[in-house]
Design a protein around this motif. Structure first.
Motif, short mmCIF file in Angstrom:
data_model
loop_
_atom_site.label_atom_id
_atom_site.label_comp_id
_atom_site.label_asym_id
_atom_site.label_seq_id
_atom_site.Cartn_x
_atom_site.Cartn_y
_atom_site.Cartn_z
N SER A 17 0.82 -1.21 0.00
CA SER A 17 0.00 0.00 0.00
C SER A 17 0.86 1.27 0.00
O SER A 17 0.40 2.32 -0.45
N PHE A 18 2.09 1.18 0.47
CA PHE A 18 2.95 2.36 0.52
C PHE A 18 3.98 2.41 -0.60
O PHE A 18 4.48 3.47 -0.93
N LEU A 19 4.29 1.27 -1.18
CA LEU A 19 5.31 1.22 -2.21
C LEU A 19 5.02 2.11 -3.42
O LEU A 19 5.93 2.79 -3.90
N PRO A 20 3.79 2.16 -3.92
CA PRO A 20 3.53 3.05 -5.06
C PRO A 20 3.87 4.52 -4.78
O PRO A 20 4.39 5.21 -5.64
N HIS A 21 3.61 4.98 -3.56
CA HIS A 21 3.93 6.36 -3.20
C HIS A 21 5.44 6.59 -3.20
O HIS A 21 5.92 7.62 -3.68
N LEU A 22 6.17 5.62 -2.68
CA LEU A 22 7.63 5.72 -2.66
C LEU A 22 8.18 5.69 -4.08
O LEU A 22 9.01 6.52 -4.45
N ARG A 23 7.71 4.75 -4.88
CA ARG A 23 8.21 4.62 -6.25
C ARG A 23 7.94 5.88 -7.07
O ARG A 23 8.79 6.31 -7.84
N THR A 24 6.77 6.47 -6.89
CA THR A 24 6.43 7.70 -7.62
C THR A 24 7.39 8.81 -7.26
O THR A 24 7.91 9.51 -8.14
N SER A 32 15.39 3.87 -8.73
CA SER A 32 14.54 2.74 -8.37
C SER A 32 14.53 2.61 -6.84
O SER A 32 15.38 3.20 -6.15
N GLU A 33 13.61 1.84 -6.36
CA GLU A 33 13.52 1.59 -4.92
C GLU A 33 14.83 0.97 -4.41
O GLU A 33 15.33 1.35 -3.35
N GLN A 34 15.41 0.02 -5.16
CA GLN A 34 16.64 -0.63 -4.74
C GLN A 34 17.82 0.35 -4.74
O GLN A 34 18.65 0.32 -3.83
N ASP A 109 10.39 13.46 2.66
CA ASP A 109 9.82 14.05 3.87
C ASP A 109 8.54 14.82 3.54
O ASP A 109 7.57 14.77 4.27
N ARG A 110 8.59 15.53 2.42
CA ARG A 110 7.46 16.36 2.02
C ARG A 110 6.27 15.54 1.53
O ARG A 110 5.13 15.81 1.86
N SER A 111 6.53 14.49 0.78
CA SER A 111 5.43 13.75 0.14
C SER A 111 5.16 12.38 0.75
O SER A 111 4.11 12.14 1.33
N TYR A 112 6.13 11.49 0.65
CA TYR A 112 5.93 10.11 1.06
C TYR A 112 5.66 9.99 2.56
O TYR A 112 4.68 9.38 2.98
N TYR A 113 6.52 10.58 3.39
CA TYR A 113 6.35 10.46 4.83
C TYR A 113 5.13 11.24 5.30
O TYR A 113 4.50 10.87 6.28
N HIS A 114 4.80 12.28 4.58
CA HIS A 114 3.57 13.03 4.88
C HIS A 114 2.36 12.11 4.70
O HIS A 114 1.45 12.09 5.52
N HIS A 115 2.38 11.32 3.63
CA HIS A 115 1.31 10.34 3.38
C HIS A 115 1.26 9.31 4.50
O HIS A 115 0.18 8.95 4.98
N LEU A 116 2.40 8.85 4.95
CA LEU A 116 2.48 7.87 6.03
C LEU A 116 1.90 8.44 7.32
O LEU A 116 1.19 7.75 8.06
N HIS A 117 2.16 9.71 7.58
CA HIS A 117 1.65 10.35 8.81
C HIS A 117 0.13 10.56 8.77
O HIS A 117 -0.47 10.82 9.81
#
Length: 144
Positions: A17-24, A32-34, A109-117
């Motif tokens: 559920s979180f991987l697509p946000h990180l990949r984007t 890449s994620e790796q 910090d601005r996008s991905y972790y904001h989504h997680l929070h």
């Protein structure tokens, strides 16, 4: 005690559920994620050995070797002979690699972790990280 029969599926589902946000977010930087896991690990542990990087990134040796070569070609990391063990190499980010880390990390910090929070508040996220690290540590893995 409850048997966590569905824990593996739940962990995979949470990851998915979180991987697509990180990949984007990473795609905007051509990563890449790796590749990001390698950059993140080397930023935290500059000068580590290849086998340590395998453990930290959870990337198998042959794949990691290919990814490291690509990042080196992009001038994002350097490899050099390990002085204490001539059979292995040490790795570290270049200045350009460190700059990219800072740039990507700011965006995350601005996008991905904001989504997680939006899903977990600060104490819940801290507790989740602590529990996941406890599991990994007890299994002999690298904690974060």
């Amino acid at each position: 005690m409850n048997k966590p029969k569905k824990l593996p599926t739940l962990l995979l589902s949470a990851r998915s559920s979180f991987l697509p946000h990180l990949r984007t977010a990473l795609q905007d930087f051509g990563l890449s994620e790796q590749q990001w896991r390698i950059i993140e690990a080397l930023q935290e542990h500059p000068g580590c050995c290849f086998h340590e990087l395998v453990k930290m990134t959870c990337i198998l040796g042959p794949s990691l070797s290919h990814l490291v070569a690509k990042l080196e070609k992009l001038s994002l990391l350097n490899r050099w002979q390990n002085e204490t063990d001539q059979r292995s190499k040490r790795l570290a980010l270049t200045e350009e690699g460190n700059k990219l880390y800072e740039l990507v990390n700011s965006e995350l910090d601005r996008s991905y972790y904001h989504h997680l929070h939006h899903c977990l508040d600060g104490p819940e996220l801290d507790q989740l990280m602590k529990l996941l690290n406890k599991i990994v540590k007890r299994q002999g893995g690298h904690t974060f």
